[in-house]
Design a protein around this motif. Sequence first.
Motif, mmCIF file in Angstrom:
data_model
loop_
_atom_site.group_PDB
_atom_site.id
_atom_site.type_symbol
_atom_site.label_atom_id
_atom_site.label_comp_id
_atom_site.label_asym_id
_atom_site.label_seq_id
_atom_site.Cartn_x
_atom_site.Cartn_y
_atom_site.Cartn_z
ATOM 1 N N GLU A 173 22.281 -10.793 46.310
ATOM 2 C CA GLU A 173 23.525 -10.487 47.028
ATOM 3 C C GLU A 173 23.496 -9.058 47.562
ATOM 4 N N ILE A 174 23.021 -8.144 46.731
ATOM 5 C CA ILE A 174 22.944 -6.734 47.139
ATOM 6 C C ILE A 174 22.033 -6.595 48.353
ATOM 7 N N ALA A 175 20.881 -7.246 48.294
ATOM 8 C CA ALA A 175 19.924 -7.173 49.398
ATOM 9 C C ALA A 175 20.555 -7.665 50.696
ATOM 10 N N ARG A 176 21.267 -8.772 50.628
ATOM 11 C CA ARG A 176 21.924 -9.325 51.817
ATOM 12 C C ARG A 176 22.993 -8.381 52.338
ATOM 13 N N MET A 177 23.821 -7.849 51.429
ATOM 14 C CA MET A 177 24.921 -6.970 51.832
ATOM 15 C C MET A 177 24.427 -5.629 52.380
ATOM 16 N N ALA A 178 23.317 -5.131 51.836
ATOM 17 C CA ALA A 178 22.789 -3.827 52.256
ATOM 18 C C ALA A 178 21.727 -3.943 53.341
ATOM 19 N N ASN A 179 21.403 -5.183 53.713
ATOM 20 C CA ASN A 179 20.382 -5.427 54.728
ATOM 21 C C ASN A 179 19.038 -4.797 54.341
ATOM 22 N N HIS A 180 18.644 -5.029 53.095
ATOM 23 C CA HIS A 180 17.360 -4.564 52.559
ATOM 24 C C HIS A 180 16.672 -5.740 51.886
ATOM 25 N N THR A 181 15.395 -5.584 51.607
ATOM 26 C CA THR A 181 14.691 -6.639 50.882
ATOM 27 C C THR A 181 15.101 -6.607 49.415
ATOM 28 N N GLU A 182 14.952 -7.739 48.747
ATOM 29 C CA GLU A 182 15.231 -7.785 47.309
ATOM 30 C C GLU A 182 14.315 -6.839 46.556
ATOM 31 N N GLN A 183 13.058 -6.730 47.005
ATOM 32 C CA GLN A 183 12.100 -5.855 46.334
ATOM 33 C C GLN A 183 12.538 -4.397 46.394
ATOM 34 N N ALA A 184 13.044 -3.979 47.551
ATOM 35 C CA ALA A 184 13.507 -2.596 47.692
ATOM 36 C C ALA A 184 14.711 -2.348 46.783
ATOM 37 N N CYS A 185 15.638 -3.287 46.765
ATOM 38 C CA CYS A 185 16.822 -3.141 45.912
ATOM 39 C C CYS A 185 16.419 -3.089 44.451
ATOM 40 N N TYR A 186 15.526 -3.979 44.055
ATOM 41 C CA TYR A 186 15.055 -4.004 42.677
ATOM 42 C C TYR A 186 14.402 -2.670 42.311
ATOM 43 N N ARG A 187 13.608 -2.119 43.223
ATOM 44 C CA ARG A 187 12.917 -0.845 42.975
ATOM 45 C C ARG A 187 13.928 0.290 42.765
ATOM 46 N N TYR A 188 14.958 0.351 43.600
ATOM 47 C CA TYR A 188 15.988 1.385 43.445
ATOM 48 C C TYR A 188 16.722 1.236 42.113
ATOM 49 N N ILE A 189 17.073 0.001 41.775
ATOM 50 C CA ILE A 189 17.813 -0.250 40.542
ATOM 51 C C ILE A 189 16.956 0.082 39.320
ATOM 52 N N LYS A 190 15.708 -0.296 39.360
ATOM 53 C CA LYS A 190 14.791 -0.030 38.244
ATOM 54 C C LYS A 190 14.629 1.479 38.032
ATOM 55 N N ALA A 191 14.416 2.211 39.113
ATOM 56 C CA ALA A 191 14.264 3.671 39.015
ATOM 57 C C ALA A 191 15.554 4.310 38.509
ATOM 58 N N TYR A 192 16.684 3.844 39.011
ATOM 59 C CA TYR A 192 17.990 4.371 38.590
ATOM 60 C C TYR A 192 18.180 4.187 37.081
ATOM 61 N N MET A 198 27.022 7.891 53.578
ATOM 62 C CA MET A 198 26.591 7.283 52.343
ATOM 63 C C MET A 198 25.194 6.691 52.559
ATOM 64 N N THR A 199 24.290 6.986 51.640
ATOM 65 C CA THR A 199 22.921 6.508 51.793
ATOM 66 C C THR A 199 22.802 5.050 51.368
ATOM 67 N N HIS A 200 21.771 4.401 51.864
ATOM 68 C CA HIS A 200 21.545 3.008 51.483
ATOM 69 C C HIS A 200 21.312 2.886 49.980
ATOM 70 N N LYS A 201 20.669 3.872 49.401
ATOM 71 C CA LYS A 201 20.408 3.861 47.956
ATOM 72 C C LYS A 201 21.724 3.891 47.178
ATOM 73 N N LYS A 202 22.629 4.733 47.609
ATOM 74 C CA LYS A 202 23.924 4.836 46.941
ATOM 75 C C LYS A 202 24.712 3.537 47.075
ATOM 76 N N ILE A 203 24.668 2.933 48.243
ATOM 77 C CA ILE A 203 25.363 1.660 48.460
ATOM 78 C C ILE A 203 24.792 0.589 47.534
ATOM 79 N N ILE A 204 23.485 0.515 47.471
ATOM 80 C CA ILE A 204 22.826 -0.482 46.618
ATOM 81 C C ILE A 204 23.193 -0.280 45.158
ATOM 82 N N LEU A 205 23.173 0.957 44.710
ATOM 83 C CA LEU A 205 23.475 1.232 43.298
ATOM 84 C C LEU A 205 24.950 1.012 42.980
ATOM 85 N N GLU A 206 25.840 1.287 43.922
ATOM 86 C CA GLU A 206 27.260 1.014 43.688
ATOM 87 C C GLU A 206 27.504 -0.484 43.554
ATOM 88 N N LEU A 207 26.844 -1.269 44.387
ATOM 89 C CA LEU A 207 26.979 -2.725 44.287
ATOM 90 C C LEU A 207 26.410 -3.227 42.964
#
Length: 76
Positions: free
Chosen positions: A19-38, A1-10
């Motif tokens: 919370e997603i950033a902490r759980m996925a061990n990514h920055t908030e900015q990266a998580c926000y970018r994936y969610i925005k694009a999704y 499972m990719t980190h992107k998929k994990i972030i989007l499932e959360l």
Amino acid sequence: MTHKKIILELYRKGYQTPEIARMANHTEQACYRYIKAYKKVEKLNRTMKNEEIAQILGMGKSLVEEYIRILNEEGD
């Protein structure tokens, strides 16, 4: 499972970005970018082809297809 998929499932489960950033061990900015694009791909996917979405959003076709695969798995 990719980190992107994990972030989007959360995200779809209702977790907030910090919370997603902490759980996925990514920055908030990266998580926000994936969610925005999704969310953009999700909206455009209703009326456009993958190639059109890629061109409009300035993404590669394979990236758009990855988001659409994740989107389609949502119902599984």
